[in-house]
Design an enzyme around this catalytic site. Structure first.
Site, PDB file in Angstrom:
ATOM      1  N   ARG A 227       0.851  -1.192   0.000  1.00 22.58           N
ATOM      2  CA  ARG A 227       0.000   0.000   0.000  1.00 22.58           C
ATOM      3  C   ARG A 227       0.886   1.240   0.000  1.00 22.58           C
ATOM      4  NH1 ARG A 227      -3.761  -2.534  -1.562  1.00 22.58           N
ATOM      5  NH2 ARG A 227      -5.643  -3.052  -0.406  1.00 22.58           N
ATOM      6  N   HIS A 275      -1.719   0.797  -9.672  1.00 25.55           N
ATOM      7  CA  HIS A 275      -2.370  -0.163  -8.763  1.00 25.55           C
ATOM      8  C   HIS A 275      -2.989  -1.328  -9.555  1.00 25.55           C
ATOM      9  CE1 HIS A 275      -4.333  -0.482  -4.540  1.00 25.55           C
ATOM     10  NE2 HIS A 275      -4.227  -1.684  -5.074  1.00 25.55           N
TER      11      HIS A 275
END
Ligand code: NAP
Ligand code: GLV
Length: 312
Positions: A227, A275
């Site tokens: 993350r 992502h």
């Protein structure tokens, strides 16, 4: 058995794909877009990504929250998360495969010096570098869960010298396993390429920092597929400037989408991907969610239930 109602909410939308998948798999399921929920009291389960604060608490009879991703930090951001409702991660073998492919590809790029040759090409420089054997390249994986374990195994198969770090001790074939605070420094000291596959929790936030980079071999590479909150962005820029790190591959960011003016976009030693290391695919993930809903109806537990205390 009573008909289940599953409400869906995700900024990425793709409701139609999920609807088509559930129509084939669970014709009795009432699958509703969050905007079409007329009676919150009729909702049994919710499947979501980044639900707004308080939305989950608005369903008085909620019995299951299914994350639309393997990570659940996007759900637990909600300070009003109803703690009595089980939260289940998405663990889809197809996503695990996607992650191992993505990380393997990026490790290979760094291992073979691909970024260096692209920079040399830009200035017309013909300069061969002696390649290292895979057995001499030490790859370190932060997080030996579902994704970290599979990724470690894939890298071992290629021949890399692989280590991993987790909270609790592990014993994995041909992977040097470290754990806990005591294992962090020796793990970092042997990570020529560091891959972050940790969940984002209060214990792991900011773990990719100057203090961490300083304990790695000089010129190491970093791949962050965990993350954005794991990385202290200014510390990465400083480590690349000083040569403590040589390259970074970043798939996740503090702010997504990555803001237009962000220095990462144009940095010659940073590769940015949006992502996409392991994207949730309704075609395969719906099978996993259908089984989790079956478990709800059967009163069975969930192997991928999140421990709310540890946050993963
Ligand atoms: P997981 O199965 O829950 O595994 C998490 C691993 O991290 C476990 O090995 C755990 O240790 C370790 N860990 C957690 N807290 C720790 C700590 N404080 N210190 C040391 N180790 C710690 O999770 P997963 O399915 O592998 O997924 C990992 C993460 O990948 C997700 O949370 C998500 O953020 C990210 N992800 C990104 C993408 C993408 O497209 N970029 C896609 C999917 C997932 P123990 O084994 O000892 O518990
Ligand atoms: C994606 O980032 C996920 O958590 O599945």
């Amino acid at each position: 058995m009573a008909r289940l109602t599953l409400a869906f909410r995700s900024p990425g939308e793709n409701f139609d794909k999920w609807q088509a998948a559930f129509a084939a798999l669970m014709p009795d399921l009432s699958f509703v877009h969050w905007r079409d929920v007329s009676d919150p009291g009729a909702v049994d389960a919710v499947m979501c990504w980044l639900p707004p604060e308080g939305w989950l608490a608005s369903f008085p009879k909620l019995r299951l929250v299914q994350s639309l991703g393997a990570g659940v930090d996007h759900v637990l951001k909600d300070g009003r998360y109803p703690a009595h409702v089980p939260l289940v991660r998405l663990v889809d073998p197809a996503m695990t495969r996607a992650m191992t492919d993505f990380v393997t590809f990026q490790v290979m790029r760094l291992h073979l010096g691909e970024p260096t040759y692209r920079r040399q090409q830009q200035v017309g420089l013909w300069e061969p570098h002696v390649p290292l054997r895979t057995v001499d390249r030490r790859v370190g994986i932060l997080g030996l869960g579902e994704l970290g374990t599979a990724t470690a195994a894939a890298l071992v198969r290629i021949g890399f010298d692989v280590a991993g770090w987790s909270r609790t001790p592990k014993d994995l074939p041909q992977v040097t396993c470290f754990s806990g605070e005591a294992g962090f420094a020796p793990f970092l000291a042997r990570s020529d390429i560091l891959v972050c596959l940790l969940p984002l929790t209060s214990a792991t936030e900011g773990i990719l920092s100057a203090a961490t980079f300083a304990q790695m071999p000089q010129g190491a590479g970093l791949i962050n597929v965990g993350r954005g909150g794991h990385l202290v962005e200014a510390d990465l820029l400083a480590a690349l400037d000083s040569g403590q790190l040589s390259e970074a591959v970043l798939d996740v960011f503090q702010t997504e989408p990555l803001p237009e003016a962000h220095p990462f976009w144009t940095h010659s030693r940073i590769v940015v991907t949006p992502h996409v290391a392991a994207v949730t695919n309704p075609a395969t993930a719906s099978l996993v969610v259908a089984d989790n809903l079956r478990r709800l109806q059967a009163g069975e537990g969930w192997p991928d239930r999140v421990d709310l205390a540890s946050g993963y």
